[in-house]
Design a protein around this motif. Structure first.
Motif, short mmCIF file in Angstrom:
data_model
loop_
_atom_site.label_atom_id
_atom_site.label_comp_id
_atom_site.label_asym_id
_atom_site.label_seq_id
_atom_site.Cartn_x
_atom_site.Cartn_y
_atom_site.Cartn_z
N UNK A 123 6.31 29.85 73.75
CA UNK A 123 5.41 29.69 72.61
C UNK A 123 5.81 28.50 71.75
N UNK A 124 7.11 28.34 71.53
CA UNK A 124 7.61 27.23 70.72
C UNK A 124 7.34 25.89 71.41
N UNK A 125 7.50 25.85 72.72
CA UNK A 125 7.27 24.60 73.46
C UNK A 125 5.81 24.18 73.35
N UNK A 126 4.90 25.13 73.55
CA UNK A 126 3.48 24.82 73.44
C UNK A 126 3.14 24.42 72.01
N UNK A 127 3.72 25.12 71.04
CA UNK A 127 3.47 24.79 69.65
C UNK A 127 3.95 23.39 69.29
#
Length: 227
Positions: free
Chosen positions: A143-147
């Motif tokens: 989720x953090x990578x996509x964000x």
């Protein structure tokens, strides 16, 4: 003698009935011309040559139209391939996303204010999430990578769109950059040497920044090999 049709106003062909597709196409055009701030159902109806209330036969609200118009524009990005090297897939998708958002400068403002749940948005999300998940990234890290990638894309394009809406021409851009660079070299020589404010190549800047993020992701993936 019966009255001839040619003597009446209704002798002209009637405008075809509206459709959701026509409304969405017109909405994308209106957003391009007026931006989100200038968008209204009244203006949309005028663009279609229809009554405002007739639009509500096809959509419930202005927000519905904005959701549909946004997903229509997202569809121009195209769906990433189902397989292939993750880094190439992400790079291609973000570069194409930037190009579409440059073509439709109103997109970042809408993206920031609503869930992206249209069919085109979901197709892109499935491909991007899937590419990193297949490499072993899961849970909060995924989720953090996509964000991070999304924030970089939207932030870069929003700033780029605002810059060109203000400066407007490459000549004005070059002149302003030259003045800033000259000022820094005279008053902040070290900073002027480091900052390279005279570099107006947005394409190269975008790819360099993206590569820095992807380098970090690559390192993380090597630390957490796929399961």
């Amino acid at each position: 003698m019966p009255e001839s049709i040619w003597f009446r106003d209704d002798a002209r062909p009637r405008r075809p009935r509206l459709s959701r597709e026509r409304i969405v196409t017109a909405a994308v055009g209106l957003l391009g011309a007026e931006g989100v701030a200038g968008f209204s159902m009244r203006a949309l109806a005028a663009r279609l040559g229809a009554g405002t209330m007739s639009l509500y036969e096809y959509v419930r609200s202005k927000e519905d139209v904005l959701d549909l118009a946004l997903d229509e524009a997202i569809g121009e990005i195209g769906e990433p391939p189902a397989d292939g090297p993750w880094r190439d897939l992400l790079t291609d998708h973000l570069v194409r996303s930037r190009a579409v958002m440059r073509r439709h400068p109103w997109m970042p403002a809408l993206i920031a204010t609503r869930p992206l749940l249209g069919p085109n948005a979901l197709a892109g999300s499935r491909a991007i999430y899937g590419a990193l998940a297949r490499e072993g990234l899961h849970g909060p890290e995924l989720t953090a990578a996509i964000g991070t990638l999304s924030s970089y894309l939207y932030g870069f394009v929003a700033a780029e769109n605002t810059w060109w809406a203000t400066v407007r021409t490459p000549a004005a851009d070059a002149e302003l950059r030259g003045r800033v660079a000259d000022h820094l070299h005279r008053h902040e020589a070290e900073l002027g040497h480091q900052a390279h404010v005279d570099d107006g190549d947005f394409d190269t800047q975008f790819r360099l920044g993206l590569n820095l993020i992807l380098d970090g992701l690559s390192t993380r993936l090597k630390e957490n090999p796929r399961e």
